[in-house]
Write an enzyme that holds these catalytic residues in place. Structure first.
Site, PDB file in Angstrom:
ATOM      1  CB  VAL A 156     105.407  11.374  48.282  1.00 54.21           C
ATOM      2  CG1 VAL A 156     105.060  10.471  47.089  1.00 54.21           C
ATOM      3  CG2 VAL A 156     106.697  10.902  48.917  1.00 54.21           C
ATOM      4  CB  ALA A 157     102.256  15.496  46.283  1.00 59.30           C
ATOM      5  CB  CYS A 158      98.286  14.847  48.902  1.00 59.08           C
ATOM      6  SG  CYS A 158      97.855  16.487  48.279  1.00 59.08           S
ATOM      7  CB  SER A 159     101.086  10.194  49.405  1.00 53.98           C
ATOM      8  OG  SER A 159      99.891  10.035  48.687  1.00 53.98           O
ATOM      9  CB  SER A 335     101.383  15.314  53.543  1.00 53.99           C
ATOM     10  OG  SER A 335     101.970  16.347  54.309  1.00 53.99           O
TER      11      SER A 335
END
Length: 375
Positions: A156-159, A335
């Site tokens: 979820v990419a950077c999350s 992340s």
């Protein structure tokens, strides 16, 4: 039967041995830009191509707050003829680079918790980009650590890390696992466009691990997970189009959109209010006064974004103690950023102190993990 309380027992960190300063990065980029301008002088003079502007240390620090970043492949990144990570391809019977980073971070977390790998039930590899589609990186990390149970990858990419923490916490609450490793190896320089003045300085490489466990087996001290919340809102403003459907086509080679691209001003304008409201709303739902939060461990993407988000949540300009940064020395590590901040700046809090780990990025995606220090 009441749900089991999940806690963060420990976190782990692997930092690459090499670091690149802004001065080194600027020298590399400017050499490339000067060569490009010289090679295309006629087309630039005719107006057919735009001249590449030079970068500077002052520009980078004002735009981002980044002063240096740790990397896995320094020489190749600084070579104006390459400007991308390079290392020898490993055979299939040797651990992959990304898994190796993840294992080192995981071992750090396990050692801090006094936990044996045999005690762990699952491994989640949560990161912005995976080294390969399959076998899952999580399963390779699981195998290298000697963990029974299961593993899977999530992006979820950077999350990714906060989404992974909620997933792990849900496994604990449901009784499907008692000890889960959330591992986030990020070779972010691999999807950065080092030839783009507006983004060549953003990313660094790192790996983090978060050990999420049932409270009755957790060491002391630990962090009770008070609540988690996830949010996604579709946006094209941060995008990477690289994938197995286009990576081998001649027309895709060298195109900028197969690397990280963003509309930075739009991201700032849209994400800051979204994340600020998310933290405040989640705090209210948990019966927590946002202004009482002892510390905010925010995603390390941009110094200005973090300053404004913290101010909106706390109601005043946040001090370095209230909202610590690692962006200056690590760069943006998708992340892993908020987890690095938590790893480095959480031991000093007292029992009962409440803080929030918050990530946000492409998607848009955002995750909040409210934690309370337990003695």
């Amino acid at each position: 039967m009441s749900a089991i309380t999940p806690v963060i027992s420990a976190t782990g960190l692997f930092t690459p041995p090499d670091s690149i300063s802004n001065a080194e990065l600027v020298a590399s980029y400017n050499t490339y830009a000067e060569r490009y301008n010289a090679q295309h002088a006629a087309a630039i003079a005719a107006g057919d191509l735009a001249e590449l502007a030079l970068s500077s240390v002052e520009f980078i620090e004002k735009a981002s707050g980044v002063k240096s970043r740790f990397v896995m492949s320094k020489a190749a990144l600084l070579d104006p003829n390459v400007m991308a990570p390079r290392w020898a391809e490993r055979p299939n019977d040797e651990i992959s680079v990304m898994a190796e980073m993840g294992v080192l971070a995981a071992r750090d977390a396990l050692a801090k918790a006094g936990r044996d790998p045999a005690d762990v039930d699952a491994v989640l590899c949560a990161a912005s980009n995976m080294q390969r589609p399959y076998p899952a990186m999580a399963i390779e990390i699981q195998n290298a650590l000697g963990i029974e149970g299961f593993g899977f990858d999530m992006n979820v990419a950077c999350s990714s890390a906060t989404f992974g923490i909620q997933t792990a916490a849900d496994f604990i609450r449901s009784g499907n696992a008692r000890s889960v490793l959330v591992v986030s190896p990020e070779i972010c320089t691999g999807h950065n466009n080092m030839r783009n003045r507006d983004s060549h300085f953003i990313f660094g490489d790192v790996a983090t691990a978060v050990l999420v466990e049932a409270v009755d087996m957790a060491p002391h001290p630990h962090w009770e997970i008070v609540g988690t919340r996830l949010k996604t809102v579709y946006s094209n403003n941060i995008r990477n189009n690289f994938g197995f459907l286009n990576c081998a086509t001649p027309e895709s080679v060298g195109t900028d959109d197969k690397l990280f691209v963003q509309e930075g001003r739009k991201v700032f304008k849209e994400v800051v209010p979204m994340v600020s409201a998310m933290i405040a709303d989640h705090a209210a739902a948990l019966g927590i006064d946002p202004a009482s939060l002892r510390r905010l461990w925010l995603h390390q993407a941009n110094q200005g974004m973090n300053r404004l988000i913290s101010q909106r949540v706390l109601g005043h300009e946040a001090s370095e103690d209230e909202s610590p940064t690692v962006l200056d020395t690590y760069g943006n590590t998708p992340s892993a950023g908020s987890i690095i901040a938590f790893n480095r700046y959480s031991d000093d809090l007292a029992a009962g102190d409440v803080g929030v780990i918050c990530s946000f990025g492409a998607g848009y995606s955002a995750g909040t993990v409210f934690v309370r220090k337990a003695a």
